[in-house]
Scaffold this active site. Structure first.
Site, PDB file in Angstrom:
ATOM      1  N   ARG A  26       0.739  -1.318  -0.154  1.00 23.08           N
ATOM      2  CA  ARG A  26       0.085   0.011   0.170  1.00 23.08           C
ATOM      3  C   ARG A  26       0.852   1.187   0.072  1.00 23.08           C
ATOM      4  O   ARG A  26       0.245   2.423   0.508  1.00 23.08           O
ATOM      5  CB  ARG A  26      -0.879   0.033   1.523  1.00 23.08           C
ATOM      6  CG  ARG A  26      -2.095  -0.990   1.032  1.00 23.08           C
ATOM      7  CD  ARG A  26      -3.361  -0.423   1.988  1.00 23.08           C
ATOM      8  NE  ARG A  26      -3.972  -1.758   2.172  1.00 23.08           N
ATOM      9  CZ  ARG A  26      -4.002  -2.123   3.313  1.00 23.08           C
ATOM     10  NH1 ARG A  26      -3.802  -1.437   4.530  1.00 23.08           N
ATOM     11  NH2 ARG A  26      -5.133  -3.320   3.665  1.00 23.08           N
ATOM     12  N   ARG A  30      -3.855   6.160   0.891  1.00 24.45           N
ATOM     13  CA  ARG A  30      -4.573   7.419   1.393  1.00 24.45           C
ATOM     14  C   ARG A  30      -3.620   8.172   2.079  1.00 24.45           C
ATOM     15  O   ARG A  30      -3.948   9.146   2.695  1.00 24.45           O
ATOM     16  CB  ARG A  30      -5.752   6.892   2.071  1.00 24.45           C
ATOM     17  CG  ARG A  30      -6.870   6.499   1.064  1.00 24.45           C
ATOM     18  CD  ARG A  30      -8.183   6.033   1.911  1.00 24.45           C
ATOM     19  NE  ARG A  30      -7.914   4.721   2.375  1.00 24.45           N
ATOM     20  CZ  ARG A  30      -8.851   4.187   3.211  1.00 24.45           C
ATOM     21  NH1 ARG A  30      -9.921   4.807   3.473  1.00 24.45           N
ATOM     22  NH2 ARG A  30      -8.549   3.095   3.655  1.00 24.45           N
ATOM     23  N   ARG A  39      -7.629  10.709  -6.044  1.00 17.95           N
ATOM     24  CA  ARG A  39      -9.363  10.014  -5.805  1.00 17.95           C
ATOM     25  C   ARG A  39     -10.088  10.970  -5.700  1.00 17.95           C
ATOM     26  O   ARG A  39     -11.301  10.521  -6.151  1.00 17.95           O
ATOM     27  CB  ARG A  39      -9.116   9.375  -4.513  1.00 17.95           C
ATOM     28  CG  ARG A  39     -10.155   8.254  -4.122  1.00 17.95           C
ATOM     29  CD  ARG A  39      -9.939   7.653  -2.722  1.00 17.95           C
ATOM     30  NE  ARG A  39     -10.778   6.736  -2.291  1.00 17.95           N
ATOM     31  CZ  ARG A  39     -12.268   6.881  -2.434  1.00 17.95           C
ATOM     32  NH1 ARG A  39     -12.759   8.061  -2.530  1.00 17.95           N
ATOM     33  NH2 ARG A  39     -13.138   5.673  -2.255  1.00 17.95           N
ATOM     34  N   ASP A  76      -6.804  -3.381  -7.588  1.00 18.73           N
ATOM     35  CA  ASP A  76      -7.306  -4.310  -6.560  1.00 18.73           C
ATOM     36  C   ASP A  76      -7.304  -5.589  -6.814  1.00 18.73           C
ATOM     37  O   ASP A  76      -7.431  -5.971  -7.898  1.00 18.73           O
ATOM     38  CB  ASP A  76      -8.829  -3.636  -6.142  1.00 18.73           C
ATOM     39  CG  ASP A  76      -9.252  -4.101  -4.979  1.00 18.73           C
ATOM     40  OD1 ASP A  76     -10.091  -5.092  -4.873  1.00 18.73           O
ATOM     41  OD2 ASP A  76      -9.103  -3.374  -3.934  1.00 18.73           O
ATOM     42  N   TYR A 153     -14.116 -13.326  -0.611  1.00 16.32           N
ATOM     43  CA  TYR A 153     -15.182 -12.417  -1.037  1.00 16.32           C
ATOM     44  C   TYR A 153     -16.057 -12.866  -1.775  1.00 16.32           C
ATOM     45  O   TYR A 153     -17.196 -12.282  -1.828  1.00 16.32           O
ATOM     46  CB  TYR A 153     -14.185 -11.160  -1.476  1.00 16.32           C
ATOM     47  CG  TYR A 153     -13.287 -10.334  -0.529  1.00 16.32           C
ATOM     48  CD1 TYR A 153     -13.718  -9.449   0.284  1.00 16.32           C
ATOM     49  CD2 TYR A 153     -11.929 -10.776  -0.335  1.00 16.32           C
ATOM     50  CE1 TYR A 153     -12.933  -8.746   1.177  1.00 16.32           C
ATOM     51  CE2 TYR A 153     -11.144 -10.033   0.523  1.00 16.32           C
ATOM     52  CZ  TYR A 153     -11.578  -9.043   1.213  1.00 16.32           C
ATOM     53  OH  TYR A 153     -10.606  -8.683   2.037  1.00 16.32           O
TER      54      TYR A 153
END
Length: 355
Positions: A26, A30, A39, A76, A153
């Site tokens: 990562r 963010r 974003r 992703d 998922y």
């Protein structure tokens, strides 16, 4: 094109390096104000991930700030099940969701491997663009989720505290679970092969939720599929890294999987992992990401301890170590602390090699 900095690839091949290479899971994220600005302009996470120009921009952002030794594709892990028809969307504060989660064997049997240059062309276009923009500065890592993690998922329809639905499927209908894992494995192999063909120079598989399984279920529902991927990709010539959160109990099996490197989390010392690896594979990791909340002196101390732990377990040699966190970074981390970490890895390993 000759790489200007090939430390990362050399370490994965357990070859001598001038200092230990470092990249961070990562690293594009963010915690960077420029990421947040991109974003906001894009409107959503998926709008960034599905736009090759924006995915390229976000991939390159941390490299402009820090002297990292590798770039990792901004994407992703759930792009593959999305392309298989499950309908990926994101809910603020809740993370990823699927519109059409898998609930029956009939749904599983209808799944097929997506076409990599149509349904997933945006990923391959991003890889091609990033390689061009990197211009040989550092290698590019492509990645995928592991079959078990993707299946989690796909069956749950999103994140879960206990993964009860997917474990129930594995226990109650193991044949259907294996059919799901088999088709997802085929898709992952095709996906990573396509990323390599588009320009990715190393490939990482994220088995984020393998550690949620007990030993017997891990050996049945995660390990065989990771091994199949590692062996299927062997002929590509791109190093394969298998990372698993909570994989410490399974390291000996993973070392025999055929992967070039194993990524470990912070619940095992690198000294122990390196001793057990005994030169068979490179190791990647494994600083607890929470160390980045410490002050600069604490970060430097913990980085040095991690570097030294690996060397101690590897007969005094730093070869075969890629420095990373034991998991991904969090949005509230301080970019200045990341700069301290990267500098400390390079300086601390350089001093050791000269000493």
């Amino acid at each position: 094109m000759t790489l200007k900095n090939d430390r990362f690839l050399r370490a994965l091949r357990r070859e001598p390096v001038d200092c230990t290479p470092v990249w961070l899971m990562r690293q594009a994220g963010r915690y960077l104000p420029e990421y947040r600005a991109t974003r906001k302009a894009a409107g959503s996470f998926l709008a960034m991930a599905k736009n090759p120009e924006l995915a390229c921009e976000v991939t390159l952002q941390p490299l402009r700030r820090f002297p990292l030794d590798a770039a990792i594709l901004f994407s992703d892990i759930l792009t593959v099940p999305d392309a298989m028809g499950l309908g990926l969307y994101f809910v603020d504060g809740e993370g990823p969701k699927f519109e059409r989660p898998l609930r029956t064997a009939t749904q599983i049997d209808a799944l097929a491997v997506p076409d990599m240059e149509t349904e997933l062309r945006y990923v391959m276009d991003a890889v091609r663009l990033i390689r061009r923009e990197l211009d040989g500065s550092v290698p590019l890592i492509g990645f995928s989720g592991s079959p078990w993690t993707l299946a989690c998922y796909m069956v749950e329809g999103g994140g879960s505290k206990d993964w009860g639905k997917v474990k129930a499927l594995a226990l109650n209908e193991p044949a259907a679970m294996h059919r799901l894992l088999a088709v997802v494995t085929d898709a992952v192999i095709a996906y990573l092969s396509a990323q390599h063909a588009a320009g990715a120079q190393a490939l990482q598989v994220f088995d984020t939720w393998g550690g949620a399984l007990g030993p017997a279920m891990y050996r049945e529902f995660s390990l065989p599929y990771l091994t199949r991927i590692a062996r299927a990709l062997k002929d590509l010539g791109a190093p394969v890294i298998l990372f698993g959160k909570g994989n410490a109990p399974h390291l000996d099996d993973l070392f025999a999987s055929g992967a070039d490197a194993i990524g470990v989390d912070w619940t095992v010392t690198l000294e122990d992992a390196a001793r057990r690896a005994n030169g068979r594979v490179a190791l990647q990791g494994n600083l607890d990401p929470a160390i980045l909340y410490g002050n600069p002196d604490a970060i430097r101390s913990q980085v040095q301890a991690t570097l030294d732990s690996y060397a101690t377990g590897n007969g005094g040699s730093r070869e075969g170590h890629v420095f990373n966190l034991g998991h991904g970074m969090s949005p509230d981390m301080d970019p200045d602390h990341v700069a301290v970490l990267v500098e400390a890895v390079h300086a601390g390993s350089l001093e050791r090699s000269l000493g």
